[in-house]
Design an enzyme around this catalytic site. Sequence first.
Site, mmCIF file in Angstrom:
data_model
loop_
_atom_site.group_PDB
_atom_site.id
_atom_site.type_symbol
_atom_site.label_atom_id
_atom_site.label_comp_id
_atom_site.label_asym_id
_atom_site.label_seq_id
_atom_site.Cartn_x
_atom_site.Cartn_y
_atom_site.Cartn_z
ATOM 1 N N LYS A 195 0.825 -1.209 0.000
ATOM 2 C CA LYS A 195 0.000 0.000 0.000
ATOM 3 C C LYS A 195 0.859 1.259 0.000
ATOM 4 O O LYS A 195 0.430 2.302 -0.479
ATOM 5 C CB LYS A 195 -0.894 0.037 1.231
ATOM 6 C CG LYS A 195 -1.688 -1.207 1.482
ATOM 7 C CD LYS A 195 -2.846 -1.357 0.554
ATOM 8 C CE LYS A 195 -3.599 -2.636 0.844
ATOM 9 N NZ LYS A 195 -4.837 -2.762 0.159
HETATM 10 C C1 LIG Z 1 -0.791 -7.834 2.440
HETATM 11 C C2 LIG Z 1 -1.944 -7.771 1.509
HETATM 12 N N1 LIG Z 1 -1.990 -8.609 0.470
HETATM 13 C C3 LIG Z 1 -3.016 -8.611 -0.385
HETATM 14 C C4 LIG Z 1 -4.099 -7.757 -0.232
HETATM 15 C C5 LIG Z 1 -5.208 -7.778 -1.224
HETATM 16 O O1 LIG Z 1 -5.075 -6.708 -2.132
HETATM 17 P P1 LIG Z 1 -6.357 -6.153 -2.871
HETATM 18 O O2 LIG Z 1 -7.306 -5.726 -1.802
HETATM 19 O O3 LIG Z 1 -5.855 -5.002 -3.673
HETATM 20 O O4 LIG Z 1 -6.898 -7.254 -3.683
HETATM 21 C C6 LIG Z 1 -4.097 -6.867 0.850
HETATM 22 C C7 LIG Z 1 -5.205 -5.908 1.085
HETATM 23 O O5 LIG Z 1 -5.517 -5.101 0.304
HETATM 24 C C8 LIG Z 1 -2.990 -6.864 1.717
HETATM 25 O O6 LIG Z 1 -2.936 -5.986 2.714
HETATM 26 N N1 LIG Z 2 -6.561 -5.358 2.526
HETATM 27 C C1 LIG Z 2 -6.899 -3.983 2.543
HETATM 28 C C2 LIG Z 2 -8.362 -3.755 2.426
HETATM 29 C C3 LIG Z 2 -8.634 -2.427 1.793
HETATM 30 O O1 LIG Z 2 -8.195 -2.450 0.484
HETATM 31 P P1 LIG Z 2 -8.007 -1.196 -0.439
HETATM 32 O O2 LIG Z 2 -6.924 -1.595 -1.377
HETATM 33 O O3 LIG Z 2 -9.295 -0.957 -1.083
HETATM 34 O O4 LIG Z 2 -7.611 -0.012 0.371
HETATM 35 C C4 LIG Z 2 -6.259 -3.323 3.753
HETATM 36 O O5 LIG Z 2 -5.165 -3.679 4.072
HETATM 37 O O6 LIG Z 2 -6.831 -2.487 4.394
#
Ligand SMILES: Cc1ncc(COP(=O)(O)O)c(C=O)c1O
Ligand SMILES: N[C@@H](CCOP(=O)(O)O)C(=O)O
Length: 469
Positions: A112
């Site tokens: 993120k």
């Molecule tokens: C460590 C990790 N891997 C994978 C995901 C899944 O990613 P997305 O929500 O973009 O599918 C998340 C949450 O978003 C996460 O925090």
């Molecule tokens: N796994 C995510 C959930 C939120 O996902 P987002 O990509 O829409 O912000 C988190 O870690 O909070």
Amino acid sequence: MRYISTRGAAPSLDFEAVTLAGLASDGGLYVPETWPRFAKGAISAMNGLSYVETAVRVCSPFVGGALSDAELRTLFTAAYGNFDHAAVTPLVQLDQRHWLLELFHGPTLAFKDVAMQSLGLLFQTFLGRSDRHITVIGATSGDTGSAAINALARRDRVEVFMLHPQGRVSEVQRRQMTTVIAPNVHNIAIEGNFDDAQRLVKAMFNDTDFASRFALSAVNSINWARLMLQIVYYFYAAVRLGAPDRPVSFSVPTGNFGDVYAGYAARQMGLPIDRLIVATNENDILHRALGTGDYSVGTVTATASPSMDIQVSSNFERLLFDLAGRDGSANAASMRGFEATGGVVIPAGQRAGAALAFDTARVDSAEMAAAMRWAQDHSGQHIDPHTAIALAAAQRSSCDSPVVTLATAHPAKFQDAVVAATGVRPELPARLKGLMTGEERFTVLPADLGKIEAFIAERARPAFAVAAE
Ligand SMILES: Cc1ncc(COP(=O)(O)O)c(C=O)c1O
Ligand SMILES: N[C@@H](CCOP(=O)(O)O)C(=O)O
């Protein structure tokens, strides 16, 4: 570049407006009106570029006139300057066919940060231009919250309210949010799961009086800018592995469908991506939806990969919009049906469209633990449970191309799960020293829209206050 809503009834926006918006006013999500295309020569020309330069090339067509390339370069240089690896997102080879793309070298140790560090600077730039402020509301299963708080704490034009599901994030994730004691940061632990938190956030955006009174804005991947910034690392990795002359596949641990949708966007832009593997844990709605058409919400199961304990994946709507021929009103009707009943059937034609790009895999906890052990025994890598879900899916895949597994979090964020699978406790990097002893601050609230709005209303600055200052 203009951005249109997946539900067809909201005004189109330019890049600055779409970055500051959350949900579209018709309840949809913004997507680019058309996909910019990169010719083979333009992709070849990315060979040897730094991460920052790649980001300028990839993002420039989306940003349009909102920022010059020179301004983008300055912004990305600042954003990625505090990553702890010179490559920003380094590739690690596991064996002849498998690679890890390490996305956890930012300040909060998860993918993120790659988008959030830039998004914080985009907010600052755009808000400064027009002397405005915003109220950011977000839902997190752990990683979005910590990355957003790191990027936005103490920024004077932004007030942050972050909802996490109480007791359903790892201790490191929780502390990365709750030990940031800053006047503009408000952590709310809701009595519910991530889907409840995300539903509440969307309900606040759909409460038009509340949304305009407090100038609500989003840091979740409902915000288009988040996804644009994640497209960059698909280009960066694929080019280093031989694109455009060699196709590459990606295996992506998936919860809210944001990260893998960014891969889909890269493919739409001309990057030769062979397969995009949607890897889920036991919360397998996306695996079912793309495989059999059964897009129906089940009960959220708590797993060792908590950031993927999600049933309703926001960004799936963006894919469905494309699969349905970008017909906003048909998509709106279908999404309203899904919201009302908790399920719709994805027609076979649309599934066939998705199958041109996507494979799916549901990985259970035993297979996840085995993938962690394989990475450790085979190449000395410690990987986190989310990455392990995607690595297990990659190992199952029969595609011919090299497969890059997105390593979305540092293993130290999920120490208990890593110890349980491998017997090894990964150390927190030095930059997080003190995290486990710092004072925590958060408020527990029920998953009740009225109570959460009241909490925010007492603390946020009404939008008109700034205009009057
Ligand atoms: C460590 C990790 N891997 C994978 C995901 C899944 O990613 P997305 O929500 O973009 O599918 C998340 C949450 O978003 C996460 O925090
Ligand atoms: N796994 C995510 C959930 C939120 O996902 P987002 O990509 O829409 O912000 C988190 O870690 O909070």
